[in-house]
Design a protein around this motif. Structure first.
Motif, PDB file in Angstrom:
ATOM      1  N   ALA A 278       0.824  -1.213   0.000  1.00 38.35           N
ATOM      2  CA  ALA A 278       0.000   0.000   0.000  1.00 38.35           C
ATOM      3  C   ALA A 278       0.853   1.257   0.000  1.00 38.35           C
ATOM      4  N   SER A 279       2.118   1.119   0.394  1.00 29.31           N
ATOM      5  CA  SER A 279       3.004   2.288   0.465  1.00 29.31           C
ATOM      6  C   SER A 279       3.170   2.965  -0.888  1.00 29.31           C
ATOM      7  N   PHE A 280       2.986   2.191  -1.963  1.00 33.16           N
ATOM      8  CA  PHE A 280       3.250   2.724  -3.297  1.00 33.16           C
ATOM      9  C   PHE A 280       2.048   3.413  -3.935  1.00 33.16           C
TER      10      PHE A 280
ATOM     11  N   GLY B 205       0.920  -3.291  11.765  1.00 33.65           N
ATOM     12  CA  GLY B 205      -0.320  -4.039  11.905  1.00 33.65           C
ATOM     13  C   GLY B 205      -1.517  -3.140  12.090  1.00 33.65           C
ATOM     14  N   PHE B 206      -1.427  -2.197  13.022  1.00 31.37           N
ATOM     15  CA  PHE B 206      -2.578  -1.358  13.330  1.00 31.37           C
ATOM     16  C   PHE B 206      -2.842  -0.310  12.255  1.00 31.37           C
ATOM     17  N   ASN B 207      -1.830  -0.001  11.423  1.00 35.94           N
ATOM     18  CA  ASN B 207      -2.057   0.906  10.297  1.00 35.94           C
ATOM     19  C   ASN B 207      -3.053   0.316   9.304  1.00 35.94           C
ATOM     20  N   LEU B 208      -3.202  -1.018   9.327  1.00 36.80           N
ATOM     21  CA  LEU B 208      -4.141  -1.680   8.424  1.00 36.80           C
ATOM     22  C   LEU B 208      -5.579  -1.599   8.924  1.00 36.80           C
ATOM     23  N   ALA B 209      -5.793  -1.117  10.149  1.00 39.76           N
ATOM     24  CA  ALA B 209      -7.136  -1.062  10.719  1.00 39.76           C
ATOM     25  C   ALA B 209      -8.121  -0.262   9.860  1.00 39.76           C
ATOM     26  N   PRO B 210      -7.731   0.891   9.297  1.00 40.03           N
ATOM     27  CA  PRO B 210      -8.685   1.625   8.452  1.00 40.03           C
ATOM     28  C   PRO B 210      -9.138   0.847   7.222  1.00 40.03           C
ATOM     29  N   VAL B 211      -8.302  -0.098   6.745  1.00 37.29           N
ATOM     30  CA  VAL B 211      -8.719  -0.927   5.616  1.00 37.29           C
ATOM     31  C   VAL B 211      -9.931  -1.768   6.013  1.00 37.29           C
TER      32      VAL B 211
ATOM     33  N   ALA C  41       2.753  -8.366   5.752  1.00 32.84           N
ATOM     34  CA  ALA C  41       2.299  -8.415   7.133  1.00 32.84           C
ATOM     35  C   ALA C  41       1.129  -9.378   7.289  1.00 32.84           C
ATOM     36  N   GLU C  42       0.263  -9.451   6.276  1.00 33.40           N
ATOM     37  CA  GLU C  42      -0.899 -10.328   6.350  1.00 33.40           C
ATOM     38  C   GLU C  42      -0.499 -11.773   6.630  1.00 33.40           C
ATOM     39  N   ASN C  43       0.606 -12.219   6.009  1.00 32.65           N
ATOM     40  CA  ASN C  43       1.013 -13.607   6.167  1.00 32.65           C
ATOM     41  C   ASN C  43       1.677 -13.875   7.512  1.00 32.65           C
ATOM     42  N   ILE C  44       2.172 -12.827   8.175  1.00 28.95           N
ATOM     43  CA  ILE C  44       2.643 -13.000   9.544  1.00 28.95           C
ATOM     44  C   ILE C  44       1.472 -13.422  10.424  1.00 28.95           C
ATOM     45  N   GLY C  45       0.316 -12.813  10.188  1.00 31.88           N
ATOM     46  CA  GLY C  45      -0.869 -13.177  10.951  1.00 31.88           C
ATOM     47  C   GLY C  45      -1.252 -14.631  10.753  1.00 31.88           C
TER      48      GLY C  45
ATOM     49  N   ALA D 240     -13.626 -12.066  -6.259  1.00 39.64           N
ATOM     50  CA  ALA D 240     -15.059 -11.944  -5.978  1.00 39.64           C
ATOM     51  C   ALA D 240     -15.391 -12.276  -4.530  1.00 39.64           C
ATOM     52  N   THR D 241     -14.374 -12.582  -3.721  1.00 42.58           N
ATOM     53  CA  THR D 241     -14.616 -12.832  -2.296  1.00 42.58           C
ATOM     54  C   THR D 241     -15.326 -11.626  -1.683  1.00 42.58           C
ATOM     55  N   PRO D 242     -16.455 -11.819  -1.049  1.00 40.61           N
ATOM     56  CA  PRO D 242     -17.216 -10.675  -0.509  1.00 40.61           C
ATOM     57  C   PRO D 242     -16.388  -9.856   0.473  1.00 40.61           C
ATOM     58  N   SER D 243     -16.562  -8.559   0.417  1.00 39.99           N
ATOM     59  CA  SER D 243     -15.808  -7.658   1.292  1.00 39.99           C
ATOM     60  C   SER D 243     -16.072  -7.951   2.762  1.00 39.99           C
ATOM     61  N   ALA D 244     -17.305  -8.337   3.085  1.00 41.36           N
ATOM     62  CA  ALA D 244     -17.631  -8.624   4.474  1.00 41.36           C
ATOM     63  C   ALA D 244     -16.834  -9.812   4.996  1.00 41.36           C
ATOM     64  N   VAL D 245     -16.584 -10.798   4.139  1.00 40.02           N
ATOM     65  CA  VAL D 245     -15.792 -11.962   4.537  1.00 40.02           C
ATOM     66  C   VAL D 245     -14.358 -11.526   4.821  1.00 40.02           C
ATOM     67  N   LEU D 246     -13.794 -10.713   3.943  1.00 39.38           N
ATOM     68  CA  LEU D 246     -12.447 -10.194   4.165  1.00 39.38           C
ATOM     69  C   LEU D 246     -12.394  -9.347   5.436  1.00 39.38           C
ATOM     70  N   GLY D 247     -13.461  -8.593   5.690  1.00 40.06           N
ATOM     71  CA  GLY D 247     -13.508  -7.768   6.895  1.00 40.06           C
ATOM     72  C   GLY D 247     -13.485  -8.605   8.160  1.00 40.06           C
ATOM     73  N   GLY D 248     -14.279  -9.679   8.190  1.00 38.52           N
ATOM     74  CA  GLY D 248     -14.312 -10.537   9.366  1.00 38.52           C
ATOM     75  C   GLY D 248     -12.996 -11.224   9.628  1.00 38.52           C
ATOM     76  N   ILE D 249     -12.273 -11.578   8.558  1.00 35.93           N
ATOM     77  CA  ILE D 249     -10.980 -12.256   8.695  1.00 35.93           C
ATOM     78  C   ILE D 249      -9.886 -11.272   9.081  1.00 35.93           C
ATOM     79  N   THR D 250      -9.817 -10.156   8.368  1.00 37.98           N
ATOM     80  CA  THR D 250      -8.710  -9.223   8.584  1.00 37.98           C
ATOM     81  C   THR D 250      -8.794  -8.495   9.923  1.00 37.98           C
ATOM     82  N   VAL D 251      -9.985  -8.360  10.473  1.00 36.59           N
ATOM     83  CA  VAL D 251     -10.079  -7.687  11.772  1.00 36.59           C
ATOM     84  C   VAL D 251      -9.324  -8.489  12.837  1.00 36.59           C
ATOM     85  N   VAL D 252      -9.252  -9.795  12.663  1.00 33.93           N
ATOM     86  CA  VAL D 252      -8.475 -10.637  13.578  1.00 33.93           C
ATOM     87  C   VAL D 252      -7.003 -10.658  13.176  1.00 33.93           C
TER      88      VAL D 252
END
Length: 472
Positions: A83-85, A145-151, A325-329, A364-376
């Motif tokens: 995302a930095s770019f 990690g926490f910088n990704l929270a707004p996503v 960072a996602e894969n560290i999780g 096509a993965t629903p955004s809500a599914v990504l939201g539930g996963i990434t919040v953890v």
């Protein structure tokens, strides 16, 4: 290349080392989970940069294989778009650049990162330790990690909040409730279940109703396979003629092309090197913390490998890469650090690059599914920073440690920005710079006793840490 872990038997609390592997069936399952973790960002960020996401996914696989080879399979990592770019791309386009000048500028960023890695490799990891002591590295990992929270809060979660909440509960339940291998791939299982639940919600409740800013009301399916039906099964990204490219046009996503070099674009892009060094350093530190291995001798290799991978990717028209960072999780959740799973993920990504239809299914993965996963997942990444502090006995009663971390973390999490000409430096990069600069400034002006107390806590940990490693 990989030693079979415990004859293929995975005990509940076992840790699988980077040079070990499970059975290939389970390894493929874990590789699929890493693909899930990286795919959204690897696909979306190039799209926001006006670059071809199919090409980016393909080159991310190639970059990951290169990285694993250079670090001798001791630093598990996936390399994808950053995302930095995105802000750099916007600034370069606004200044009159095009995708070729963008990839040219980012090629130079990769070259500089490669050179920094070479210097660290030969000068030793002490260079990093002096510049980035535990209080700093913990803060950097935390703000990454926490910088990704707004996503999560601004992109994924609002699309369908209740479904995202349900998926989050599924992630929590499966991660804690399942045992053995199934517990290790809880993230992937949560995505599959969430995908199915989203489809069932469309069938039972019908499409979601969305109201635009202009008051226009539209219906939107949670699972929309329109792009999947139109995609080809096999195909390469197109070769793009940049003579017809226009900034802001709907067809501005380009394919294969050669980079061009513009001094103005390069100057705009160079500050991003700070973010890449921080991301790579934080990644290696986080992996070392999780695996309880001394990875400092590989720090230079890791940074240089990311630089070389970025040069390779931008040379054909894709975006540069960074450790994810996602894969560290995912590793933190599964406690499986086998690089065999990353090789599987890289091969799958390369295959995606040859098949637009598979990329369309994942995208096509629903955004809500990504939201539930990434919040953890994103929260787990941030808390790894706190774990680094705890294991290193960082004393936050000492202002030398407290003040720099406090300032840098707020800047990183809040995505605070400062303008530098046409470029805005902010978020992870600015938070990292402030943390490092304020720490060394604080040490320079602090009384001697305060400095010695800060150093004493770290030195005590170093002795205890080495003793602990010897016992293991």
């Amino acid at each position: 290349m990989w030693k079979l872990h415990n004859n293929g038997v995975l005990l509940p609390d076992a840790v699988v080392k980077p040079t070990e592997r499970l059975g290939w069936g389970r390894t493929i399952g874990l590789g699929a989970q890493h693909v899930v973790a990286m795919f959204g960002a690897t696909f979306v960020f190039p799209l926001l940069m006006g670059l071809n996401p199919q090409l980016a996914v393909m080159m991310s696989g190639v970059a990951t294989l290169l990285f694993l080879f250079v670090v001798k399979h001791r630093v598990p990592s996936y390399l994808g778009s950053s995302a930095s770019f995105v802000g750099v791309a916007t600034a370069i386009y606004a200044a009159g650049g095009n995708p070729a000048t963008l990839t040219g500028a980012l090629f130079v960023v990769g070259l500089l990162l490669f050179m920094v890695g070479i210097i660290i490799h030969f000068a030793g990891a002490r260079v990093i330790h002096k510049a980035l002591p535990p209080v700093v590295t913990g803060a950097v990992v935390m703000l990454i990690g926490f910088n990704l929270a707004p996503v999560v809060a601004g992109v994924y979660w609002p699309v369908d909040p209740w479904l995202a909440f349900v998926v989050m509960l599924i992630v929590v339940g499966l991660s804690i409730g399942l045992r053995g291998f199934w517990g290790r791939i809880a993230i992937f299982l949560s995505l599959v279940i969430g995908y199915v639940l989203s489809w069932l919600a469309d069938v039972v409740f019908g499409p979601m109703v969305k109201e635009g800013a202009d008051g226009t009301v539209t219906e939107q399916l949670r699972v929309d396979w329109g792009a999947v039906q139109q995609a080809d099964w096999f195909g390469l990204p197109p070769v793009t003629d940049l003579a017809t490219w226009e900034f802001g046009a709907t067809t501005n996503v380009v394919g294969l092309h050669l980079p061009q070099f513009s001094l103005g674009a390069i100057i705009i892009a160079l500050p991003v090197v700070i973010a890449l060094i921080a991301e790579n350093t934080g990644h290696v530190k986080a992996v070392a913390e999780m695996t309880k291995e001394d990875l400092d001798p590989l720090m230079g290799r890791a940074i240089a490998a990311d630089g070389a991978a970025s040069m390779l990717a931008t040379a054909v028209g894709a975006g540069p890469t960074t450790t994810y960072a996602e894969n560290i999780g995912v590793m933190a959740a599964s406690r499986v650090y086998s690089t065999a799973a990353y090789v599987v993920a890289a091969i799958v990504a390369i295959l995606f690059g040859f098949s637009p239809v598979f990329g369309a299914v994942i995208s096509a993965t629903p955004s809500a599914v990504l939201g539930g996963i990434t919040v953890v997942l994103y929260g787990m990444i941030g808390l790894l920073g706190a774990k680094i502090w705890k294991e290193n006995h960082v004393d936050f009663g000492n202002p030398v440690n407290l003040i720099p971390a406090a300032a840098g973390i707020i800047i990183g999490i809040g995505d605070v920005k400062v303008p530098i000409g046409d470029f805005e430096l902010g978020g992870i990069a600015l938070g990292t710079i402030v943390t490092i600069a304020v720490y060394h400034l604080a040490r320079a002006i602090a009384p001697r006793q305060m400095r010695e107390e800060a150093d004493g806590a770290t030195l005590q940990y170093d002795v205890e840490g080495m003793h602990h490693v010897d016992e293991d």
